[in-house]
Design a protein around this motif. Structure first.
Motif, short mmCIF file in Angstrom:
data_model
loop_
_atom_site.label_atom_id
_atom_site.label_comp_id
_atom_site.label_asym_id
_atom_site.label_seq_id
_atom_site.Cartn_x
_atom_site.Cartn_y
_atom_site.Cartn_z
N GLU A 457 25.88 44.25 44.81
CA GLU A 457 26.11 45.35 46.14
C GLU A 457 27.80 45.40 46.32
N LEU A 458 28.28 44.15 46.53
CA LEU A 458 29.85 44.13 46.61
C LEU A 458 30.45 44.69 45.41
N SER A 459 29.94 44.63 44.18
CA SER A 459 30.83 44.98 43.09
C SER A 459 30.79 46.43 43.13
N ASP A 460 30.15 47.30 43.73
CA ASP A 460 30.15 48.66 43.88
C ASP A 460 31.47 49.08 44.15
N THR A 461 32.31 49.96 43.57
CA THR A 461 33.73 50.39 43.59
C THR A 461 33.48 51.50 44.91
N ASN A 462 32.58 52.07 45.14
CA ASN A 462 32.46 52.95 46.11
C ASN A 462 32.08 52.48 47.47
N SER A 463 32.18 51.07 47.65
CA SER A 463 31.75 50.62 48.85
C SER A 463 33.17 50.95 49.73
N LYS A 464 32.88 50.59 51.20
CA LYS A 464 33.68 51.29 52.19
C LYS A 464 35.25 50.78 51.99
N LEU A 465 35.18 49.40 51.75
CA LEU A 465 36.24 48.52 51.63
C LEU A 465 37.18 48.77 50.34
N LEU A 466 36.41 48.81 49.31
CA LEU A 466 37.23 49.18 47.92
C LEU A 466 37.72 50.63 47.95
N LYS A 467 37.02 51.48 48.71
CA LYS A 467 37.31 52.85 48.80
C LYS A 467 38.78 52.94 49.65
N GLU A 468 38.69 52.14 50.77
CA GLU A 468 39.98 52.06 51.62
C GLU A 468 41.27 51.34 50.68
N LEU A 469 40.90 50.33 50.04
CA LEU A 469 41.84 49.75 49.31
C LEU A 469 42.38 50.64 48.21
N SER A 470 41.44 51.52 47.44
CA SER A 470 42.08 52.57 46.42
C SER A 470 42.81 53.84 47.04
N ASN A 471 42.50 53.98 48.29
CA ASN A 471 43.36 55.07 49.01
C ASN A 471 44.56 54.41 49.74
N LYS A 472 44.55 53.36 50.05
CA LYS A 472 45.77 52.80 50.89
C LYS A 472 46.86 51.89 49.51
N ALA A 473 46.26 51.49 48.66
CA ALA A 473 46.87 50.80 47.65
C ALA A 473 46.47 50.98 46.32
N PRO A 474 46.57 52.14 45.91
CA PRO A 474 46.02 52.47 44.56
C PRO A 474 46.36 51.68 43.41
N GLY A 475 47.61 51.11 43.39
CA GLY A 475 48.15 50.24 42.36
C GLY A 475 47.56 48.84 42.30
N THR A 476 47.31 48.40 43.52
CA THR A 476 46.52 47.22 43.67
C THR A 476 45.27 47.18 43.36
N PHE A 477 44.71 48.53 43.74
CA PHE A 477 43.12 48.66 43.29
C PHE A 477 43.19 48.51 41.72
N HIS A 478 43.95 49.17 40.96
CA HIS A 478 44.03 49.39 39.61
C HIS A 478 44.14 48.02 39.12
N HIS A 479 45.09 47.30 39.73
CA HIS A 479 45.32 45.77 39.49
C HIS A 479 43.93 44.85 39.36
N SER A 480 43.35 45.19 40.52
CA SER A 480 42.08 44.47 40.79
C SER A 480 41.08 44.65 39.91
N LEU A 481 40.87 46.04 39.39
CA LEU A 481 40.00 46.57 38.10
C LEU A 481 40.30 45.65 37.01
N ASN A 482 41.49 45.73 36.64
CA ASN A 482 41.86 44.77 35.39
C ASN A 482 41.41 43.45 35.55
N VAL A 483 41.95 42.94 36.60
CA VAL A 483 41.87 41.41 36.80
C VAL A 483 40.22 41.09 36.74
#
Length: 680
Positions: A457-483
């Motif tokens: 459930e936590l790995s769902d990238t559509n979760s509220k927290l990961l959505k917020e991360l992709s909006n506020k820090a898109p570069g960090t979100f992309h980095h996290s996906l690669n990691v």
């Protein structure tokens, strides 16, 4: 005194485990049956394997269930059925017949008197014993006692009682072949107008008499005197010997023990239970030290063992035939979901061994349950996939049925008396095992544990927290996906928890949402926010993303196992760029101002994340990457972390680190699409 208090505080974890061990032992012994157990195992049709057996005391030979049922059936058939009879009703009906006869039959008829006489004769026969309003579910030969005013008047059989539904048949039979046969229908109509039932079944009295008769049936058939040879070594246990041995076993277990004997039994059970739980504790300490150090996890394991013992004991005390209804296979399922297969199987075996001392047919029970536990461990992978659970439960149920069938044939040498209802118990047990999914959810809330279901459930990238991360820090979100992709592949390579490390990678940098523009991957405008800050201030902002991440994670109720990745993904490394920049301006620089607070990674998964995070972040600086550049680049970064002692607290080997290096090199080569150079 102060030293003693400090020592207790210092070792409070050990004291807690000792207390948990003692309390669990006491609780299990408390719920166990306190009777002695017959020390010999025997099977019908098999030779007696131990020494000659002599009667240790006088005991009665109990009748088998079949014998008791047969005797009860005989007594039931011989017991009288009681009916209450209305004394004056026959005369009343006779008067009514006399009054209405002239209305139906004209007195000018030639056979008028003959018909009337025959009617009174039939009426007299009807009321000789009495008439029932309806037919009862009794045999024709059942003995019947007719009571008038609660006094016995007549004794007959049920077949002699007249039933209202059979009146027409009786009249037709009486008139058939005579000159009066033509008047049958009119006579029948007259009888139905005047006849009334005068018998009532006294069910209460009949049941009381039957109950009293059945209570006098002896459950025993003979007595064996103390010292009598019951069976010799090598002698086949036939039906007679089996019944005697069964009687001795039941007598032995049902004896009222003296206080001294009772205390010895309690002491013996305590030793057995304590020994089993001690083995479990030592196993956890030797092979699962991380679990052993966590008191919550140890409590969780002991709690589940106790619950399974409690459920089984309650069923055994109620009716031991339902013992296979308890879904013991839930135990390894739950432990595998939160820990691993090896710990789940070992705990399951210890629990089954404990139960073997209280269930009937202990060898058969332990064989079935251990095999079911092994099947559970081998078949259930990725519990968060519902289909896997259903398939596994089906396999467990099938193994139960096959093993039980084999044991039954071995015991009986035929399938004539196979108890098909036991197969139904196995099916119900399988259905009950499906309850493991909601049970895992409850355990997560009660004990703060994390299962693969929650991780999914936590790995769902559509979760509220990961959505917020992709909006506020898109570069960090992309980095996290690669990691996350790198970490998952690395974890699979060394058999670590791939799902856990992927989730940890997705959330490890959520602290950067607080100041996203201070991190290069989010600087899209070309303006560097650090240009206006001193190196020390910049380093503080960079370092604080770990603490900010922990704060955000706790506000969003992320599990501690996930927060551990946020804490440890930089370990105690330095923000080297700003440290060197500060050092260029000042001679005296405190390196602690440029060092992450830690702690260092303390598991394979957190160590994997540290490697993948550093490699992925630094790979952005590679210019014109080649295979050799990537290989050297990965080697340098991970070797520096290793030399700095970042992996000292993690249970990861040099061989596993080398395997992770190979994965990272291969993955980076794929990312940068390296190809061989073709000649022009």
């Amino acid at each position: 005194m102060k030293d003693h208090i400090n020592a207790i505080y210092k070792n409070h974890s050990q004291f807690y485990k000792i207390l948990l061990f003692v309390v669990t032992t006491i609780l299990i012994v408390f719920i166990f049956p306190k009777s002695g157990r017959f020390k010999y195992n025997f099977e019908k049709g098999k030779p007696w394997q131990t020494e000659n057996l002599y009667a240790p005391f006088n005991f009665a030979i109990q009748k088998s269930n079949v014998e008791v049922l047969n005797e009860n059936a005989i007594i039931t058939s011989q017991t009288s059925r009681f009916f209450n009879k209305k004394a004056d009703l026959a005369a009343e009906v006779s008067d009514s017949f006399e009054e209405n006869f002239g209305k139906v039959f004209n007195d000018t008829l030639r056979d008028y008197k003959k018909i009337k006489s025959k009617g009174f004769s039939i009426l007299k026969d009807f009321y000789k014993y009495g008439i029932l309003s309806q037919d009862l579910d009794l045999n024709d030969q059942d003995k019947v006692v007719i009571l008038v005013d609660n006094v016995e008047k007549k004794i007959t059989t049920y077949s002699n009682l007249q039933k209202l539904g059979a009146i027409k048949t009786t009249i037709d039979k009486e008139l058939k072949g005579s000159s009066l046969e033509t008047y049958s229908n009119r006579l029948t109509a007259l009888f139905f107008d005047v006849i009334k039932s005068d018998l009532t079944y006294n069910r209460a009295l009949t049941d009381n008499v039957l109950k009293e008769s059945l209570s006098k049936v002896s459950k025993n058939r003979g007595v064996v005197d103390k010292g009598t040879l019951i069976i010799s070594k090598g002698e086949v246990v036939n039906d007679e010997k089996y019944q005697v041995l069964t009687s001795l076993s039941k007598e032995y277990e049902s004896q009222v023990w003296s206080k001294s004997s009772y205390n010895w039994i309690i002491f013996a059970y305590t030793l057995l239970v304590a020994l089993a739980l001690l083995m479990l504790l030592l196993f956890i300490r030797k092979y699962r030290l991380d679990v052993y150090k966590n008191n919550t996890k140890v409590t969780f394991i002991f709690f589940n063992v106790f619950i399974m013992v409690l459920l089984t004991t309650l069923i055994v005390n109620y009716n031991s035939e339902y013992v296979y209804l308890v879904p013991i296979a839930i135990l390894p399922l739950v432990l595998k979901a939160f820990f691993d297969a090896r710990l789940g199987l070992f705990t399951h075996v210890i629990t089954v061994l404990l139960l073997g001392s209280i269930v009937p047919n202990s060898y058969e029970y332990m064989f079935l349950q251990i095999i079911a536990g092994i099947v559970t461990i081998l078949t259930v992978s990725e519990l968060y996939k519902r289909a896997n659970l259903f398939i596994s439960v089906g396999q467990i149920t099938l193994v139960y049925i096959i093993a039980y069938f084999a044991f039954f044939v071995i015991h009986e040498a035929s399938i004539d008396n196979l108890k098909w209802e036991t197969f139904g118990l196995f099916v119900l047990c399988g259905l009950a095992t499906l309850f493991v999914q909601p049970l895992i959810y409850v355990y997560e809330k009660l004990f703060g544990l994390v299962s693969d279901v929650s991780l999914l459930e936590l790995s769902d990238t559509n979760s509220k927290l990961l959505k917020e991360l992709s909006n506020k820090a898109p570069g960090t979100f992309h980095h996290s996906l690669n990691v996350a992709n790198l970490a998952e592949a690395s974890a699979n390579e060394i058999n670590a928890n791939a799902m856990l490390v992927r989730v940890g990678a997705l959330y490890h940098d959520i602290g950067k949402m607080k100041s996203p523009t201070y991190f290069t991957e989010n600087q899209s405008s070309g303006i560097n926010s650090h240009d206006e800050l001193s190196p020390k201030e910049s380093a503080k902002i960079i370092i604080n993303h770990v603490l900010d991440g922990i704060e955000i994670a706790k506000k969003n109720n992320l599990p501690d196992r996930v927060i551990d990745f946020i804490r440890t993904h930089h370990g105690t490394s330095q923000v080297y760029y700003f440290y060197m920049k500060e050092k260029a301006n000042h001679e005296d620089v405190d390196i602690n101002d440029f060092t992450y607070p830690g702690p260092k990674p303390f598991s394979k998964e957190t160590a994997i994340l540290m490697m993948c995070d550093s490699v992925e972040a630094a790979s952005k600086s590679l210019k014109e990457p080649t295979s050799s550049k990537i290989d050297n680049f990965v080697e340098n970064i991970i070797n520096k972390q290793k030399d700095d002692g970042q992996f000292l607290n993690a249970d990861i080997t040099f061989k596993e680190i080398e395997s992770i290096k190979k994965v990272l090199k291969r993955k980076l080569a794929n990312i940068y699409h390296l190809r061989i150079e073709y000649p022009e």
